[in-house]
Scaffold this motif. Structure first.
Motif, PDB file in Angstrom:
ATOM      1  N   ASN A   8      -8.536  -6.699 -33.086  1.00  9.82           N
ATOM      2  CA  ASN A   8      -8.323  -5.275 -33.304  1.00  9.82           C
ATOM      3  C   ASN A   8      -8.373  -4.928 -34.791  1.00  9.82           C
ATOM      4  O   ASN A   8      -7.742  -3.966 -35.244  1.00  9.82           O
ATOM      5  CB  ASN A   8      -6.995  -4.811 -32.689  1.00  9.82           C
ATOM      6  N   ASN A   9      -9.113  -5.740 -35.554  1.00 13.05           N
ATOM      7  CA  ASN A   9      -9.350  -5.479 -36.991  1.00 13.05           C
ATOM      8  C   ASN A   9      -8.056  -5.385 -37.794  1.00 13.05           C
ATOM      9  O   ASN A   9      -7.965  -4.609 -38.755  1.00 13.05           O
ATOM     10  CB  ASN A   9     -10.168  -4.191 -37.170  1.00 13.05           C
ATOM     11  N   LEU A  10      -7.086  -6.183 -37.427  1.00 13.29           N
ATOM     12  CA  LEU A  10      -5.818  -6.206 -38.158  1.00 13.29           C
ATOM     13  C   LEU A  10      -5.823  -7.385 -39.130  1.00 13.29           C
ATOM     14  O   LEU A  10      -6.108  -8.521 -38.747  1.00 13.29           O
ATOM     15  CB  LEU A  10      -4.645  -6.354 -37.190  1.00 13.29           C
ATOM     16  N   TYR A  24       5.178 -10.120 -45.550  1.00 13.29           N
ATOM     17  CA  TYR A  24       3.905  -9.841 -44.891  1.00 13.29           C
ATOM     18  C   TYR A  24       3.432  -8.431 -45.219  1.00 13.29           C
ATOM     19  O   TYR A  24       4.219  -7.480 -45.261  1.00 13.29           O
ATOM     20  CB  TYR A  24       4.047  -9.955 -43.364  1.00 13.29           C
ATOM     21  N   LEU A  25       2.144  -8.305 -45.446  1.00 13.57           N
ATOM     22  CA  LEU A  25       1.470  -7.025 -45.454  1.00 13.57           C
ATOM     23  C   LEU A  25       0.550  -6.980 -44.240  1.00 13.57           C
ATOM     24  O   LEU A  25      -0.143  -7.964 -43.934  1.00 13.57           O
ATOM     25  CB  LEU A  25       0.641  -6.838 -46.725  1.00 13.57           C
ATOM     26  N   VAL A  26       0.568  -5.866 -43.540  1.00 12.74           N
ATOM     27  CA  VAL A  26      -0.282  -5.660 -42.371  1.00 12.74           C
ATOM     28  C   VAL A  26      -1.211  -4.493 -42.689  1.00 12.74           C
ATOM     29  O   VAL A  26      -0.748  -3.405 -43.037  1.00 12.74           O
ATOM     30  CB  VAL A  26       0.559  -5.356 -41.122  1.00 12.74           C
ATOM     31  N   HIS A  27      -2.507  -4.725 -42.570  1.00 10.65           N
ATOM     32  CA  HIS A  27      -3.494  -3.733 -43.026  1.00 10.65           C
ATOM     33  C   HIS A  27      -4.532  -3.463 -41.951  1.00 10.65           C
ATOM     34  O   HIS A  27      -5.048  -4.378 -41.311  1.00 10.65           O
ATOM     35  CB  HIS A  27      -4.196  -4.254 -44.291  1.00 10.65           C
ATOM     36  N   LYS A  28      -4.818  -2.171 -41.779  1.00  8.42           N
ATOM     37  CA  LYS A  28      -5.940  -1.770 -40.930  1.00  8.42           C
ATOM     38  C   LYS A  28      -6.464  -0.427 -41.433  1.00  8.42           C
ATOM     39  O   LYS A  28      -5.693   0.535 -41.580  1.00  8.42           O
ATOM     40  CB  LYS A  28      -5.536  -1.649 -39.461  1.00  8.42           C
ATOM     41  N   GLY A  29      -7.731  -0.372 -41.687  1.00  8.69           N
ATOM     42  CA  GLY A  29      -8.333   0.862 -42.161  1.00  8.69           C
ATOM     43  C   GLY A  29      -7.753   1.292 -43.497  1.00  8.69           C
ATOM     44  O   GLY A  29      -7.784   0.535 -44.471  1.00  8.69           O
TER      45      GLY A  29
END
Length: 255
Positions: A8-10, A24-29
């Motif tokens: 899911n492009n995460l 943690y860094l969580v990134h999408k778009g």
């Protein structure tokens, strides 16, 4: 730092912080979330390294090594949304969250997991197979019961046990070797655990990270998640999972 490119492009960026925390860094778009804020300046520098703009903070509980960087990060990213447990008082929270709330652009579902603290929550990214569990669950361990009860923590762990086996578990501390040393004394007939203990010893000798883990691995080797297993219950002379969990937790506290 380590980078994980999940379904899911995460994108997940894992980094060490303080003495034994993982951040943690969580990134999408165009959106990036910090899972807890153990070190604001470090988080800011990593964001700059990747060219990310912090849009969300997702706090799991109120302890300083998880929420202590909120204010400093908000001074740098004033439009950042700060999500945190509805049942705890955490500085700068803009979006109180609890069981089954959906946050971070509908990517993460919140579950209440009291035990370590009274209002602890976790974030499950179901479409990416990732769980950010703060101090509820560790590799071969779980959080101390500072505010909750054994019944609460066992219920919380059962909730996490029900997640898909291949879920990646991003816990918040490198406690694995210490947990393993205790676990083999509690779940003495567990061959999978004995093998994992040997592997973790080798990993830590090389200063390798042992996180993330998986739900499958914790179900087979974590004594705190196995309080309903007859062999573990027999070792602690009980047939009730809550009582078994309580005895395992006490044994670890004094280990």
């Amino acid at each position: 730092m380590k980078q994980y490119n999940l379904p899911n492009n995460l994108t997940v960026i894992q980094f060490r912080a303080l003495s034994d925390n993982y951040g943690y860094l969580v990134h999408k778009g165009e959106h990036t979330a910090a899972i807890d804020t153990p070190d604001a300046s470090l988080i800011h520098s990593i964001l700059a390294h990747y060219g990310f703009q912090l849009t969300h903070i997702l706090n799991t509980h109120h302890h300083a090594d998880h929420a202590g960087g909120n204010a400093n990060l908000l001074s740098l990213y004033p439009d950042c949304e700060v999500v945190g447990p509805a049942n705890e008082r955490i500085p700068c929270i803009t979006t109180p969250a609890g069981e089954n709330d959906v946050v971070f652009n509908s990517l993460a579902t919140v579950y209440d997991t009291p035990g370590h603290t009274s209002g602890h929550i976790v974030y499950h990214f179901a479409d990416s197979g990732a769980l950010f569990c703060g101090d509820t669950l560790f590799a071969m361990g779980c959080g101390r019961l500072f505010e909750g009860t054994p019944a609460q923590m066992w219920s919380s762990l059962r909730k996490l046990k029900a997640l898909p086996d291949d879920t990646l578990v991003f816990c918040a501390h490198e406690y694995t070797l210490a947990n393993a040393k205790f676990a083999v004394t509690a779940d003495v007939k567990n061959e999978n655990l004995a093998e994992r203990y040997q592997l973790v010893q080798k990993q830590r000798e090389k200063d390798e990270w042992t996180v993330p883990t998986t739900i499958r691995l914790e179900k087979s080797t974590n004594p705190f998640m196995r309080a309903d297993e007859p062999s573990l219950q027999a070792h602690f002379n009980t047939t009730d999972p809550v009582e078994t969990f309580a005895k395992v937790r006490h044994a670890k506290d004094v280990f």
